[in-house]
Design a protein around this motif. Structure first.
Motif, PDB file in Angstrom:
ATOM      1  N   LEU A  44       0.698  14.146   8.369  1.00 25.26           N
ATOM      2  CA  LEU A  44      -0.746  14.231   8.577  1.00 25.26           C
ATOM      3  C   LEU A  44      -1.507  13.198   7.758  1.00 25.26           C
ATOM      4  O   LEU A  44      -2.738  13.121   7.856  1.00 25.26           O
ATOM      5  CB  LEU A  44      -1.240  15.638   8.229  1.00 25.26           C
ATOM      6  CG  LEU A  44      -0.775  16.745   9.179  1.00 25.26           C
ATOM      7  CD1 LEU A  44      -1.219  18.110   8.670  1.00 25.26           C
ATOM      8  CD2 LEU A  44      -1.291  16.515  10.594  1.00 25.26           C
ATOM      9  N   LEU A  45      -0.796  12.404   6.970  1.00 25.20           N
ATOM     10  CA  LEU A  45      -1.465  11.332   6.239  1.00 25.20           C
ATOM     11  C   LEU A  45      -2.114  10.361   7.226  1.00 25.20           C
ATOM     12  O   LEU A  45      -1.512   9.988   8.233  1.00 25.20           O
ATOM     13  CB  LEU A  45      -0.475  10.576   5.354  1.00 25.20           C
ATOM     14  CG  LEU A  45      -0.032  11.247   4.065  1.00 25.20           C
ATOM     15  CD1 LEU A  45       1.039  10.399   3.372  1.00 25.20           C
ATOM     16  CD2 LEU A  45      -1.211  11.471   3.123  1.00 25.20           C
ATOM     17  N   GLY A  46      -3.336   9.968   6.933  1.00 26.99           N
ATOM     18  CA  GLY A  46      -4.006   8.999   7.788  1.00 26.99           C
ATOM     19  C   GLY A  46      -4.373   9.521   9.157  1.00 26.99           C
ATOM     20  O   GLY A  46      -4.690   8.742  10.058  1.00 26.99           O
ATOM     21  N   LEU A  67      -5.411  10.751   2.501  1.00 27.68           N
ATOM     22  CA  LEU A  67      -5.214   9.300   2.517  1.00 27.68           C
ATOM     23  C   LEU A  67      -4.373   8.879   1.318  1.00 27.68           C
ATOM     24  O   LEU A  67      -4.598   9.332   0.195  1.00 27.68           O
ATOM     25  CB  LEU A  67      -6.573   8.600   2.469  1.00 27.68           C
ATOM     26  CG  LEU A  67      -7.519   8.910   3.634  1.00 27.68           C
ATOM     27  CD1 LEU A  67      -8.932   8.452   3.319  1.00 27.68           C
ATOM     28  CD2 LEU A  67      -7.015   8.246   4.917  1.00 27.68           C
ATOM     29  N   ALA A  68      -3.415   8.003   1.566  1.00 32.28           N
ATOM     30  CA  ALA A  68      -2.530   7.510   0.500  1.00 32.28           C
ATOM     31  C   ALA A  68      -3.181   6.327  -0.204  1.00 32.28           C
ATOM     32  O   ALA A  68      -2.582   5.261  -0.367  1.00 32.28           O
ATOM     33  CB  ALA A  68      -1.173   7.131   1.089  1.00 32.28           C
ATOM     34  N   GLY A 114      -4.058  -1.226  11.076  1.00 33.80           N
ATOM     35  CA  GLY A 114      -5.194  -0.428  10.658  1.00 33.80           C
ATOM     36  C   GLY A 114      -4.923   0.251   9.329  1.00 33.80           C
ATOM     37  O   GLY A 114      -3.834   0.135   8.758  1.00 33.80           O
ATOM     38  N   PRO A 115      -5.888   0.978   8.791  1.00 38.98           N
ATOM     39  CA  PRO A 115      -5.746   1.593   7.467  1.00 38.98           C
ATOM     40  C   PRO A 115      -4.549   2.528   7.319  1.00 38.98           C
ATOM     41  O   PRO A 115      -3.993   2.659   6.234  1.00 38.98           O
ATOM     42  CB  PRO A 115      -7.069   2.349   7.294  1.00 38.98           C
ATOM     43  CG  PRO A 115      -8.041   1.573   8.119  1.00 38.98           C
ATOM     44  CD  PRO A 115      -7.255   1.140   9.323  1.00 38.98           C
ATOM     45  N   ALA A 116      -4.142   3.202   8.400  1.00 38.84           N
ATOM     46  CA  ALA A 116      -3.002   4.130   8.312  1.00 38.84           C
ATOM     47  C   ALA A 116      -1.695   3.480   8.730  1.00 38.84           C
ATOM     48  O   ALA A 116      -0.647   4.121   8.693  1.00 38.84           O
ATOM     49  CB  ALA A 116      -3.255   5.365   9.180  1.00 38.84           C
ATOM     50  N   ALA A 122       5.839   0.155  -1.768  1.00 41.26           N
ATOM     51  CA  ALA A 122       4.438  -0.275  -1.868  1.00 41.26           C
ATOM     52  C   ALA A 122       3.503   0.635  -1.086  1.00 41.26           C
ATOM     53  O   ALA A 122       2.301   0.673  -1.355  1.00 41.26           O
ATOM     54  CB  ALA A 122       4.287  -1.717  -1.388  1.00 41.26           C
ATOM     55  N   LEU A 123       4.029   1.386  -0.132  1.00 43.89           N
ATOM     56  CA  LEU A 123       3.206   2.298   0.659  1.00 43.89           C
ATOM     57  C   LEU A 123       3.311   3.734   0.147  1.00 43.89           C
ATOM     58  O   LEU A 123       2.899   4.681   0.828  1.00 43.89           O
ATOM     59  CB  LEU A 123       3.617   2.252   2.139  1.00 43.89           C
ATOM     60  CG  LEU A 123       3.533   0.894   2.831  1.00 43.89           C
ATOM     61  CD1 LEU A 123       3.901   1.018   4.306  1.00 43.89           C
ATOM     62  CD2 LEU A 123       2.136   0.280   2.689  1.00 43.89           C
ATOM     63  N   TYR A 124       3.820   3.895  -1.062  1.00 48.64           N
ATOM     64  CA  TYR A 124       4.068   5.235  -1.614  1.00 48.64           C
ATOM     65  C   TYR A 124       2.981   5.618  -2.619  1.00 48.64           C
ATOM     66  O   TYR A 124       2.814   4.970  -3.651  1.00 48.64           O
ATOM     67  CB  TYR A 124       5.438   5.279  -2.292  1.00 48.64           C
ATOM     68  CG  TYR A 124       5.814   6.642  -2.815  1.00 48.64           C
ATOM     69  CD1 TYR A 124       6.352   7.602  -1.952  1.00 48.64           C
ATOM     70  CD2 TYR A 124       5.639   6.976  -4.154  1.00 48.64           C
ATOM     71  CE1 TYR A 124       6.704   8.853  -2.424  1.00 48.64           C
ATOM     72  CE2 TYR A 124       5.988   8.232  -4.635  1.00 48.64           C
ATOM     73  CZ  TYR A 124       6.515   9.165  -3.761  1.00 48.64           C
ATOM     74  OH  TYR A 124       6.859  10.408  -4.221  1.00 48.64           O
TER      75      TYR A 124
END
Length: 442
Positions: A147-149, A250-251, A290-292, A408-410
């Motif tokens: 459900l992130l993003g 959001l991460a 995009g942002p997600a 890097a996305l963590y």
């Protein structure tokens, strides 16, 4: 004169030392970093309390009280009201399958809601309960997506069937199930998800209890002041509050997001190289953007479906519609085996990836895409995305790309999205006996 020369020498030494220290301090920050951060600014996620910058349903404007209410309801096991067995009453929640410890997915190949036992550290020890009949356990034939993003999706689920907007306009004749019939409200998919959960996941808002609980009653009043007092607590407002909270997931504390906001040392040299590959040679951003780092595209990559007996999966009906992707919803041949592009944040702790959970790590997925050879023999080659081609990445490039996506996305602090406790006093995300032990609730 000697004193003057000595002083000048000392000053020169300190100037040199400072210059050298400055050079060391900037480390791997380059002019290219400055350019990249600017060029990729469209990928920046807002802060979770910057409601004006978070995409939202016009019918569900965000406010702080609504988000706080949604946070509590999302984790509230008191809403587990429709169990198949009485032992399951008040033991599960939305967070049973989407919890912070696994990046708001389950962390398992097959998420278990009602009828599960235990949690472990990050959901990895949740198993079917020994006191349950197998057919009564709430599991799905497809992996629970993150459900992130989700604020950056207007329609929800792998097949995109939830949401009365966007790509679903024109599919009204298909809005016949207990879940997607809510599309006629014109709500976005995330706002409908809570309504659909009543049928799909045995959750039900106990409106009488919510109204009797002072904390919940006050939050509903604050979250929906525009509604008459008698209309503030119902299935629709519960679903809207849940969606409001989920839009803030959001991460934005991940190294990549910090880098985009100007902390050019947030990422390692290898992660930056991986970023260049992601947006360049590896062509990942053709779908993940995009942002997600997701999209509303539906693509076929020939990944395996979930199968009974593989990685502990069970109750997977043969020829189920979920395994047909978008085509399972639309019934159109061109949509068969095409699944919605997922987001990519916080995959490091997840041991099941792909719609069928057929990959155990980020590296496995990247190697699969690099090879460009489909797993699933049932998917006709004609259905495969034209972008599913060998990428020609070297071992070094694969390693760097893995570092970018995995590390890097963590975001290491997703627990900030969990409540400290629930108004019911129940344990969360699950409230079965073993979960209470694992979570230290007793």
């Amino acid at each position: 004169m000697k004193k003057i020369l000595a002083t000048l020498a000392l000053v020169a030494f300190f100037l040199y030392a400072c210059q050298k220290t400055d050079v060391q301090h900037i480390d791997h920050v380059t002019a290219a970093d400055l350019s990249d951060a600017k060029d990729l600014s469209a990928m920046i996620q807002p802060m979770s309390n910057d409601y004006a910058s978070i995409p939202q349903d016009p019918q569900n404007p965000l406010n702080a009280d609504k988000v706080e209410l949604g946070k509590l309801l999302f984790h509230e096991t008191r809403l587990g009201l429709n169990p198949k067995q009485t032992e399951g009453l008040h033991t599960y929640s939305c967070a049973s399958c989407h919890h912070a410890e696994a990046g708001f997915q389950s962390g398992l190949t097959q998420a278990i809601s009602e009828g599960g036992s235990g949690f472990g550290i990050a959901g990895e020890l949740r198993i079917p309960s020994a006191i349950y009949q197998t057919e009564n356990i709430d599991v799905q034939p497809i992996r629970a997506p993150s459900l992130l993003g989700s604020a950056y999706q207007d329609i929800m689920l792998w097949n995109g069937e939830l949401g009365g907007v966007g790509l679903n306009i024109g599919t009204e004749n298909l809005w016949t199930s207990d879940g997607n019939s809510n599309n006629f409200t014109g709500l976005y998919g995330l706002e409908i998800l809570g309504l659909a959960s009543r049928q799909k996941h045995r959750l039900n808002p106990d409106t009488a209890w919510l109204a009797s609980n002072e904390t919940y009653k006050n939050l509903f009043d604050l979250a929906f002041p525009e509604l008459p007092d008698t209309e503030r607590i119902n299935s629709r407002t519960v679903s809207l509050a849940l969606a409001a909270y989920q839009r803030t997931l959001l991460a934005n504390q991940s190294p990549f997001q910090r880098y985009l906001r100007g902390d050019l040392k947030a990422m390692t040299k290898a992660e930056k190289d991986g970023k260049s590959l992601f947006f360049g040679k590896a062509k990942c951003s053709n779908c993940h953007n995009g942002p997600a780092l997701n999209s509303m595209q539906f693509v076929a990559l020939g990944m395996n479906d979930m199968q009974n007996g593989v990685n502990g999966a069970f109750n997977v009906a043969p020829d189920n519609r979920e395994s047909k992707g978008r085509g399972g919803f639309t019934g159109k041949a061109r949509d068969i085996y095409k699944f919605k592009v997922p987001q990519l944040y916080n995959l490091r702790d997840v041991t099941a990836l792909g719609h069928g959970g057929s990959f155990s790590s980020v590296e496995e997925v990247i190697r699969y895409k690099n090879a460009g050879i489909p797993q699933n023999a049932n998917v006709p080659l004609s259905q495969l995305s034209k972008m599913f081609q060998p990428l020609g990445l070297t071992e070094d490039e694969i390693g760097k790309l893995v570092k970018f996506v995995r590390d890097a996305l963590y975001d290491p602090n997703l627990v900030r999205y969990e409540p400290a406790s629930l108004p019911s006093g129940n344990c969360f995300p699950n409230n079965d006996e073993q979960s209470r032990i694992d979570r230290g609730c007793q």
